[in-house]
Design a protein around this motif. Structure first.
Motif, PDB file in Angstrom:
ATOM      1  N   SER A   1      30.156  34.341 -21.518  1.00 37.03           N
ATOM      2  CA  SER A   1      29.871  35.773 -21.713  1.00 37.03           C
ATOM      3  C   SER A   1      29.890  36.131 -23.186  1.00 37.03           C
ATOM      4  CB  SER A   1      30.903  36.606 -20.949  1.00 37.03           C
ATOM      5  OG  SER A   1      30.839  36.368 -19.562  1.00 37.03           O
ATOM      6  N   TRP A   2      30.768  35.503 -23.948  1.00 38.39           N
ATOM      7  CA  TRP A   2      30.851  35.745 -25.395  1.00 38.39           C
ATOM      8  C   TRP A   2      29.616  35.187 -26.106  1.00 38.39           C
ATOM      9  CZ3 TRP A   2      31.031  32.269 -29.487  1.00 38.39           C
ATOM     10  CH2 TRP A   2      31.375  32.802 -30.741  1.00 38.39           C
TER      11      TRP A   2
ATOM     12  N   ASP B   1      34.447  33.675 -19.625  1.00 38.59           N
ATOM     13  CA  ASP B   1      34.612  34.465 -20.853  1.00 38.59           C
ATOM     14  C   ASP B   1      33.888  33.813 -22.021  1.00 38.59           C
ATOM     15  OD1 ASP B   1      36.116  36.828 -22.083  1.00 38.59           O
ATOM     16  OD2 ASP B   1      36.716  35.182 -23.413  1.00 38.59           O
TER      17      ASP B   1
ATOM     18  N   ASN C   1      37.901  31.431 -15.141  1.00 44.11           N
ATOM     19  CA  ASN C   1      37.759  32.717 -15.836  1.00 44.11           C
ATOM     20  C   ASN C   1      37.601  32.508 -17.339  1.00 44.11           C
ATOM     21  OD1 ASN C   1      37.990  34.104 -13.413  1.00 44.11           O
ATOM     22  ND2 ASN C   1      40.212  34.327 -13.584  1.00 44.11           N
TER      23      ASN C   1
ATOM     24  N   ARG D   1      40.499  34.500 -28.331  1.00 48.60           N
ATOM     25  CA  ARG D   1      40.291  35.355 -27.165  1.00 48.60           C
ATOM     26  C   ARG D   1      41.247  34.986 -26.027  1.00 48.60           C
ATOM     27  NH1 ARG D   1      35.454  38.344 -26.870  1.00 48.60           N
ATOM     28  NH2 ARG D   1      35.455  38.140 -24.600  1.00 48.60           N
TER      29      ARG D   1
ATOM     30  N   VAL E   1      42.462  35.600 -21.820  1.00 46.99           N
ATOM     31  CA  VAL E   1      42.164  35.966 -20.437  1.00 46.99           C
ATOM     32  C   VAL E   1      43.491  36.059 -19.703  1.00 46.99           C
ATOM     33  CG1 VAL E   1      41.120  35.193 -18.273  1.00 46.99           C
ATOM     34  CG2 VAL E   1      39.872  34.897 -20.425  1.00 46.99           C
TER      35      VAL E   1
ATOM     36  N   TYR F   1      34.182  30.583 -31.017  1.00 43.73           N
ATOM     37  CA  TYR F   1      34.893  31.300 -29.940  1.00 43.73           C
ATOM     38  C   TYR F   1      36.393  31.068 -30.068  1.00 43.73           C
ATOM     39  CZ  TYR F   1      36.562  32.291 -25.193  1.00 43.73           C
ATOM     40  OH  TYR F   1      37.264  32.761 -24.112  1.00 43.73           O
TER      41      TYR F   1
ATOM     42  N   PHE G   1      29.214  39.973 -15.353  1.00 45.79           N
ATOM     43  CA  PHE G   1      28.889  39.195 -16.560  1.00 45.79           C
ATOM     44  C   PHE G   1      27.492  38.593 -16.447  1.00 45.79           C
ATOM     45  CE2 PHE G   1      30.352  35.615 -13.980  1.00 45.79           C
ATOM     46  CZ  PHE G   1      29.525  34.584 -14.381  1.00 45.79           C
TER      47      PHE G   1
ATOM     48  N   SER H   1      26.820  37.589 -25.335  1.00 45.54           N
ATOM     49  CA  SER H   1      27.174  39.009 -25.349  1.00 45.54           C
ATOM     50  C   SER H   1      26.094  39.820 -26.051  1.00 45.54           C
ATOM     51  CB  SER H   1      28.509  39.212 -26.064  1.00 45.54           C
ATOM     52  OG  SER H   1      28.389  38.884 -27.447  1.00 45.54           O
TER      53      SER H   1
END
Length: 457
Positions: free
Chosen positions: A347-348, A344, A340, A64, A66, A59, A126, A351
């Motif tokens: 959620s990744w 994320d 948050n 990534r 936010v 990750y 999510f 996914s």
């Protein structure tokens, strides 16, 4: 935020002992104006820690963001204390909690929810997407529901079963028993063939050293609740009212009582990885499969899994569902950005593109079945299940896996049951001959009375 742990999952003395090594010492927040430092706690287990570390590394490599800030996830094991629950409660009490962690069962979830220490997520997009990606339906979600809300993303499910010494069964000329009559026949033959059992190193029908550990409340999920469910017991609670069937509870006590003096109570390590297992049967824990393989043990040669014992042919078995998941914590040290960022990250991991592979990686890393609605039909998992017959047994057991009660003070109730009922009964039972279980009625009455007192506090 109010942090009231007076009715916590861990006894006050256990929580106090954990403060000697406060979770606040574990992390230093390195968040900045353009970066978000997210702390994630894995279970205190090397395989799970390695899994989550690899996911965090992958990750983080994607960079990534936010709200325009790059998220960096750091994985640390839940600190070593008396229990994971005590460590988490201590972290919340000292404002040093991670943004998220795994290793949360439904009863501890209820404790955290009652203390407003975790986010409810049932209305979040999510969460809905993850449930879809895992092919989970309402029946699965209902097992985690608490006061009409959802707080947990389910990660894995372990149907705890019985494990049998295959060489001992073969020597006795017995198949894996399924009904009470078959079980008692195995015990009878065991007592009649003590010399043959001794040659195989089998000294006990089972080793119940945990039966007397009343402070380790979770043991009641296996030695009482699982047997109670398999013998036809229903729900333990209706809201905050105890609804245990006394007659079936007595049968669950006496299931173990009938082992009499063949039941061992001493601590014995490496029971199923030693050259000769000292017990005829015990509890089959999926997370120990790797250690069996490492020790050169073969499924259906050295050991074999079996169902919980039922009254008669045609009855469904019941396996205690050791199922745990992820929660997102509320604490003054956790910023909105960090929350948050944790969302994320999870959620990744789950996914649409990553979910099946993430769950396959989990199965490979831990030998524990991921919570999915398609575990037996998804081609991603078929080769793993076929290559490991023990896992195939566990996958087939999932429909009969029963989660523990969603009750915030179930630990206090279980401790009371152990102290006043189950442990005293076992201490008498081990003085009896096999298949002559003492009457458990008075012990059950005392145990249930103590449970009711614990619930009312």
């Amino acid at each position: 935020m109010k942090k009231n742990f007076a009715v916590s999952l861990i006894a006050a003395s256990m929580l106090a002992s954990s403060i000697a090594a406060p979770a606040a010492q574990v992390f230093a927040d390195t968040s900045s104006d353009d970066a978000i430092d997210v702390q994630f706690w894995s279970a205190p287990n090397q395989n799970q820690f390695d899994y989550w570390t690899k996911k965090a590394d992958a990750y983080n490599a994607e960079g990534r963001q936010v709200d325009g800030k790059t998220v960096k996830v750091t994985v640390t094991m839940i600190p070593e204390t008396t229990s994971s629950e005590a460590a988490i409660q201590n972290a919340l009490a000292t404002d040093s909690a991670p943004a998220a962690s795994e290793n949360i069962n439904n009863s501890f979830m209820a404790t955290l929810a009652d203390s407003d220490a975790v986010y409810d997520i049932q209305d979040e997009d999510f969460y809905k997407q993850i449930m879809k990606n895992k092919a989970l339906d309402d029946s699965v979600e209902s097992t985690w529901e608490y006061k009409d809300k959802q707080y947990v993303i389910p990660v894995y499910i372990n149907p705890i079963c019985l494990i049998w010494n295959k060489k001992a069964l073969d020597a006795l000329g017995c198949d894996v028993p399924q009904t009470m009559d078959e079980f008692q026949d195995v015990i009878k033959k065991y007592t009649e063939n003590s010399d043959a059992m001794a040659k195989l190193g089998v000294q006990f029908t089972t080793i119940g050293s945990n039966f007397l550990k009343t402070e380790d409340y979770w043991n009641r999920n296996y030695d009482f609740l699982m047997i109670y469910d398999a013998l036809g017991g229903g729900s333990l609670y209706d809201g905050d009212t105890l609804t245990i069937d006394k007659d079936i509870a007595a049968k669950a006590f006496e299931f173990w009582g009938q082992l009499g003096n063949t039941l061992g109570l001493d601590e014995v390590t490496d029971i199923w990885t030693s050259d000769q297992s000292p017990e005829l049967f015990g509890f089959g824990y999926p997370w120990e499969l790797g250690s069996y393989s490492d020790a050169g043990k073969e499924y259906d040669v050295d050991y074999v899994f079996g169902p919980t014992i039922v009254e008669k042919e045609g009855d469904d078995p019941a396996y205690y569902s050791d199922s745990k998941g992820i929660v997102f914590y509320k604490d003054s040290n956790i910023s909105d950005d960090q929350h948050n960022g944790a969302v994320d990250f999870i959620s990744w991991v789950y996914s649409e593109d990553n979910c099946a592979q993430s769950d396959s990686d989990w199965l490979t890393a831990t030998s524990m079945l991921p919570v999915r609605g398609d575990i037996s039909s998804n081609d991603v998992f078929s080769s793993q299940l076929e290559a490991t017959p023990a896992l195939k047994f566990l996958a087939d057991a999932i429909p009969y896996a029963v989660p523990g009660p969603v009750q915030s003070n179930s630990s206090d109730a279980y401790i009371a049951l152990g102290e006043s009922g189950f442990a005293p009964y076992i201490q008498e039972a081990v003085t009896a001959d096999p298949l002559n279980a003492p009457d458990a009625s008075e012990y059950v009455d005392a145990g249930l009375s103590a449970m009711e007192d614990a619930i009312s506090k």
